[in-house]
Design a protein around this motif. Sequence first.
Motif, short mmCIF file in Angstrom:
data_model
loop_
_atom_site.label_atom_id
_atom_site.label_comp_id
_atom_site.label_asym_id
_atom_site.label_seq_id
_atom_site.Cartn_x
_atom_site.Cartn_y
_atom_site.Cartn_z
N THR A 90 -11.79 -3.62 3.78
CA THR A 90 -13.19 -3.22 3.97
C THR A 90 -13.35 -1.72 4.14
OG1 THR A 90 -12.88 -3.88 6.27
CG2 THR A 90 -14.13 -5.38 4.89
N SER A 91 -12.38 -1.08 4.79
CA SER A 91 -12.53 0.36 5.03
C SER A 91 -12.38 1.16 3.73
CB SER A 91 -11.53 0.86 6.08
OG SER A 91 -10.22 0.84 5.61
N ALA A 92 -11.91 0.51 2.66
CA ALA A 92 -11.86 1.18 1.35
C ALA A 92 -13.26 1.56 0.90
CB ALA A 92 -11.20 0.27 0.31
N ASP A 93 -14.28 0.83 1.40
CA ASP A 93 -15.67 1.11 1.01
C ASP A 93 -16.10 2.50 1.47
OD1 ASP A 93 -15.82 -1.36 -0.09
OD2 ASP A 93 -17.03 -2.27 1.52
N TRP A 94 -15.47 3.00 2.54
CA TRP A 94 -15.81 4.36 2.94
C TRP A 94 -14.59 5.30 2.80
CZ3 TRP A 94 -16.19 0.17 6.27
CH2 TRP A 94 -15.32 0.13 7.36
N GLY A 95 -13.69 4.90 1.92
CA GLY A 95 -12.61 5.81 1.53
C GLY A 95 -11.51 5.98 2.55
N TYR A 96 -11.40 5.02 3.47
CA TYR A 96 -10.41 5.16 4.53
C TYR A 96 -9.20 4.25 4.28
CZ TYR A 96 -8.36 4.83 9.23
OH TYR A 96 -7.49 4.86 10.28
N ASN A 97 -8.01 4.81 4.37
CA ASN A 97 -6.79 4.01 4.24
C ASN A 97 -5.65 4.69 4.98
OD1 ASN A 97 -4.13 3.15 3.02
ND2 ASN A 97 -5.52 1.66 2.12
N VAL A 98 -5.27 4.10 6.11
CA VAL A 98 -4.28 4.75 6.98
C VAL A 98 -2.89 4.77 6.36
CG1 VAL A 98 -3.71 2.67 8.33
CG2 VAL A 98 -3.43 4.93 9.37
N VAL A 99 -2.53 3.73 5.60
CA VAL A 99 -1.17 3.69 5.02
C VAL A 99 -1.03 4.81 3.98
CG1 VAL A 99 0.52 2.33 3.75
CG2 VAL A 99 -0.96 1.20 5.44
N ILE A 100 -2.00 4.91 3.09
CA ILE A 100 -1.92 5.97 2.07
C ILE A 100 -1.96 7.35 2.72
CG2 ILE A 100 -3.17 7.02 0.12
CD1 ILE A 100 -3.95 4.09 -0.67
N HIS A 101 -2.77 7.49 3.77
CA HIS A 101 -2.84 8.77 4.49
C HIS A 101 -1.47 9.19 5.01
CE1 HIS A 101 -5.07 11.79 7.01
NE2 HIS A 101 -3.93 11.72 7.69
N GLU A 102 -0.81 8.29 5.72
CA GLU A 102 0.48 8.67 6.33
C GLU A 102 1.57 8.87 5.28
OE1 GLU A 102 0.32 9.75 9.20
OE2 GLU A 102 -1.61 8.85 9.71
N PHE A 103 1.55 8.06 4.23
CA PHE A 103 2.58 8.24 3.20
C PHE A 103 2.31 9.47 2.33
CE2 PHE A 103 5.81 5.09 3.78
CZ PHE A 103 5.23 4.28 4.75
N ALA A 104 1.05 9.90 2.28
CA ALA A 104 0.76 11.19 1.64
C ALA A 104 1.41 12.32 2.46
CB ALA A 104 -0.75 11.41 1.53
N HIS A 105 1.36 12.20 3.79
CA HIS A 105 2.05 13.19 4.63
C HIS A 105 3.56 13.19 4.36
CE1 HIS A 105 -1.28 14.67 6.93
NE2 HIS A 105 -1.49 13.57 7.62
N GLN A 122 0.83 -1.21 0.00
CA GLN A 122 0.00 0.00 0.00
C GLN A 122 0.86 1.26 0.00
OE1 GLN A 122 -3.65 -0.37 2.61
NE2 GLN A 122 -2.45 -2.07 3.40
N ALA A 123 1.98 1.19 0.70
CA ALA A 123 2.85 2.37 0.81
C ALA A 123 3.44 2.76 -0.54
CB ALA A 123 3.97 2.11 1.82
N VAL A 124 3.69 1.77 -1.40
CA VAL A 124 4.33 2.10 -2.68
C VAL A 124 3.33 2.51 -3.75
CG1 VAL A 124 6.31 0.60 -2.18
CG2 VAL A 124 4.41 -0.31 -3.54
N LEU A 125 2.03 2.38 -3.47
CA LEU A 125 1.03 2.76 -4.48
C LEU A 125 1.15 4.22 -4.92
CD1 LEU A 125 -1.42 1.98 -6.20
CD2 LEU A 125 -2.88 2.42 -4.21
N PRO A 126 1.26 5.18 -3.98
CA PRO A 126 1.38 6.57 -4.43
C PRO A 126 2.64 6.85 -5.28
CG PRO A 126 0.75 6.49 -2.11
CD PRO A 126 1.13 5.08 -2.51
N VAL A 127 3.70 6.08 -5.07
CA VAL A 127 4.95 6.35 -5.80
C VAL A 127 5.18 5.34 -6.93
CG1 VAL A 127 6.07 7.58 -3.90
CG2 VAL A 127 6.33 5.09 -4.05
N LEU A 128 4.08 4.73 -7.36
CA LEU A 128 4.16 3.70 -8.41
C LEU A 128 4.91 4.16 -9.65
CD1 LEU A 128 3.12 0.87 -9.34
CD2 LEU A 128 1.04 2.01 -10.12
N ARG A 129 4.73 5.45 -10.03
CA ARG A 129 5.35 5.93 -11.27
C ARG A 129 6.71 6.59 -11.05
NH1 ARG A 129 2.42 2.99 -13.23
NH2 ARG A 129 0.30 3.38 -13.95
N VAL A 130 7.01 6.93 -9.81
CA VAL A 130 8.24 7.72 -9.59
C VAL A 130 9.31 6.98 -8.81
CG1 VAL A 130 7.03 9.92 -9.77
CG2 VAL A 130 7.33 8.87 -7.52
N GLY A 131 8.96 5.84 -8.22
CA GLY A 131 9.95 5.11 -7.44
C GLY A 131 10.03 5.61 -6.01
N LEU A 132 10.95 5.02 -5.24
CA LEU A 132 10.95 5.20 -3.79
C LEU A 132 11.71 6.42 -3.27
CD1 LEU A 132 11.45 1.51 -2.60
CD2 LEU A 132 9.33 2.80 -2.77
#
Length: 261
Positions: free
Chosen positions: A148-163, A80-90
């Motif tokens: 399951t929490s994706a159903d209401w748009g919640y994802n803690v990993v993506i949230h923190e890695f967005a920060h 999940q953490a690498v999803l936001p950086v899928l195109r740009v790398g780590l």
Amino acid sequence: MKSLLQRWRAGREARVVARRAIPDTLWHATLAGLPFLARRHEADQAELRRLASLFLDRKEFTGANGLVVDDAMAVCIAAQAVLPVLRVGLAPYDGFVGIVVQPDEVVARREVLDDHGLVHAYDEVLAGEAMEGGPVMLSWRDVAEAGTSADWGYNVVIHEFAHVLDMGDGMADGVPPLPSAEARRQWLAVLMPAWDRLGEQVACGYDTLLDPYGAQGPEEFFAVACETFFVQPNELRAEHPALYGLLARYFQQDPAGFTGG
Ligand SMILES: [Zn+2]
């Protein structure tokens, strides 16, 4: 033609990926539990798997309060953490190494100074936390519920890695490092009105697609918008097309289109 340095890097990464290979059964089980990854194209999934291996090699996982972080947990977080950086790398994640996994949410004691110079203490319940240069903290209970929490748009990993991405320029202000002042101006022209609107809707008690927590500030707005972008992309595109477009250009991904491009 690739430079010598690029070829050397690619060779080194390939060796790490081979050494840190995620077993097929574990990878498929991880995807099966995360619908927003399971529906991505095969090429995206292969790149997620490659980046997850590199992520596991570069980051240190620590279980807190008796929690033991096993391979399945680490892979679930990495994927999940690498999803936001899928195109740009780590590279945007190079500023920290540690990931602290708590069994559940934690209570943090906070203090704020009011306009009269008085200190007010309060408790904040955290499912995750990201600090500049410091470790990323995640509540395993929240990570484990990501499917399951994706159903209401919640994802803690993506949230923190967005920060983490936001703080790439040293400021948690809802604006990640961008190529130019003009790009920053364009970013704010979309982000700030959308943040204002969420604040008004929350104040009126409306049900919102975006997590009401995003009304707290532009940096939280960016983080919750990223969650929705990746786990409920169709809904975000329908309701906030300008915001969706901004994030699609930034992440170089179009998850609502299912094109993976
Ligand atoms: Zn946050």
